[in-house]
Design a protein around this motif. Structure first.
Motif, mmCIF file in Angstrom:
data_model
loop_
_atom_site.group_PDB
_atom_site.id
_atom_site.type_symbol
_atom_site.label_atom_id
_atom_site.label_comp_id
_atom_site.label_asym_id
_atom_site.label_seq_id
_atom_site.Cartn_x
_atom_site.Cartn_y
_atom_site.Cartn_z
ATOM 1 N N GLU A 162 -12.557 -0.861 -27.822
ATOM 2 C CA GLU A 162 -11.243 -0.756 -27.196
ATOM 3 C C GLU A 162 -11.184 0.272 -26.074
ATOM 4 O OE1 GLU A 162 -8.779 0.148 -30.512
ATOM 5 O OE2 GLU A 162 -8.745 -1.930 -31.266
ATOM 6 N N LYS A 172 -14.610 0.056 -31.910
ATOM 7 C CA LYS A 172 -13.884 -1.214 -31.874
ATOM 8 C C LYS A 172 -13.970 -1.908 -30.512
ATOM 9 C CE LYS A 172 -10.491 0.348 -35.283
ATOM 10 N NZ LYS A 172 -9.050 0.684 -35.506
ATOM 11 N N GLN A 222 -15.315 -6.047 -24.988
ATOM 12 C CA GLN A 222 -14.291 -6.493 -24.042
ATOM 13 C C GLN A 222 -14.733 -6.234 -22.597
ATOM 14 O OE1 GLN A 222 -10.255 -5.271 -25.174
ATOM 15 N NE2 GLN A 222 -11.021 -4.734 -27.218
ATOM 16 N N ALA A 234 -12.169 4.249 -31.156
ATOM 17 C CA ALA A 234 -11.904 3.232 -30.138
ATOM 18 C C ALA A 234 -13.203 2.660 -29.580
ATOM 19 C CB ALA A 234 -11.062 3.826 -29.012
#
Length: 346
Positions: free
Chosen positions: A284, A282, A224, A279
């Motif tokens: 995140e 992932k 991300q 996290a």
């Protein structure tokens, strides 16, 4: 010998846009565009190539395609070194330098100076904010550089290659922050020549928009790193250029394979000793600079670099691949193939 020198002297002024482009293509350039140096007006001094070559009138942009097939192994999850070697290192360290030198000699033979500009992956302009290059973990900021005279920026002046490619009329910046051309989409790398030859500039890209802001690149990033709700804006030759901001430290970690779901070389418990390990796995957690370096070093221990300081791209430019598939689906590329890069599902 005398006749050769006389002939070259007579040909000093026989140089135009078309001649330069024909020579570049004959030497292997897949893309070539020419811009006027005046288009850099308003550029920050540490990025302004007019400080490098004050007498230059033109900038010649040279592009080499990244082989579509070099991404095939990563796309299938079966081979992870070819893109980084053939799509990054070899282009930057072998093919583009050779093309630059041959083009520079061609310009010199016509009596014009040629200041070559190849990619410099391991450093940043003086005074830059802390950022990194995902392809090169040992990047250096030149925080102690100082101007050699009043009115000059501190060395090293490092042009923004995406800006330069844009000002040479080669394409546009997509929403994901990477450069797109109508020939190859995101699959190319650039080098440039600053010259005192006054060549007719190409127009800025004005065709159908190459990016439709679909967001496929944002959704594809395993870390991300492309920030959907944060934007960066530039003014290049009077045009407003807006794109999503990329967290370069986040990108550097996940480019190197920080997401175990896409990295078959990582053990499942690789982050068991790190705070927020689940996290991080992932994608995140927003990594700080220190955390990104730690994660990058950790995953690099399971699959090393590909030589000459370049990182292996375990994500395989997931953002590029998603963009390429979308552009092919929209039939936006001049360079077409018999089969789609990513066959439709269902």
């Amino acid at each position: 010998m005398t006749s050769d020198i006389t002939e070259k002297s007579a040909n000093h002024n026989i140089l135009d846009n078309l001649t330069v482009k024909e020579m570049a293509r004959s030497l292997g350039a897949d893309l070539v565009g020419i811009g006027a140096m005046s288009r850099f007006e308003g550029t920050a001094p540490e990025r302004d190539p007019r400080f490098i070559a004050p007498q230059a009138k033109s900038i010649i942009g040279l592009g080499l395609r990244v082989l579509r097939g070099s991404l095939r192994g990563v796309e299938e999850g079966t081979q992870f070194y070819q893109y980084s070697t053939m799509g990054v290192r070899s282009i930057e360290e072998n093919f583009l330098p050779d093309l630059l030198r041959r083009m520079a000699c061609f310009l010199e033979d016509h009596g014009y100076e040629a200041a070559v500009q190849r990619g410099i992956p391991d450093r940043l302009p003086a005074g830059s904010e802390p950022v990194t290059n995902p392809e090169w973990p040992g990047i250096q900021g030149l925080e102690y550089a100082r101007p050699v005279a009043p009115g000059k920026p501190a060395p090293d002046v490092l042009p923004d290659f995406k800006q330069a490619a844009y000002l040479c009329g080669l394409g546009e910046i997509g929403w994901g922050g990477f450069f797109l051309t109508p020939e190859f989409g995101p699959l190319q790398r650039f080098a440039f020549i600053l010259t005192d030859a006054e060549l007719e500039p190409d127009p800025l890209y004005g065709g159908e928009p190459l990016c439709d802001h679909c967001g496929a690149c944002i959704g594809a990033c395993p870390g991300q790193a492309i920030l959907r709700n944060e934007q960066e804006t530039s003014n290049w030759d009077g045009r407003k250029i807006t794109r999503a901001r990329t967290d370069s430290w986040q990108c550097s970690a996940y480019y190197s394979g920080a997401a175990p779901a896409g990295n078959p070389f990582l053990p499942p418990d690789v982050y068991k000793d790190l705070p927020d390990g689940a996290a991080i796995a992932k994608g995140e957690k927003r990594l700080s600079e220190e955390e990104a370096v730690r994660v990058r070093n950790l995953v690099g221990g399971y699959y090393g670099g590909v030589g000459q300081g370049y990182s292996a791209s375990i994500c395989g430019r997931a953002c590029w691949r998603a963009c390429l598939a979308h552009m092919e689906e929209r039939k936006m590329l001049r360079k077409t193939f018999h089969k789609p890069f990513r066959p439709a599902v269902g």
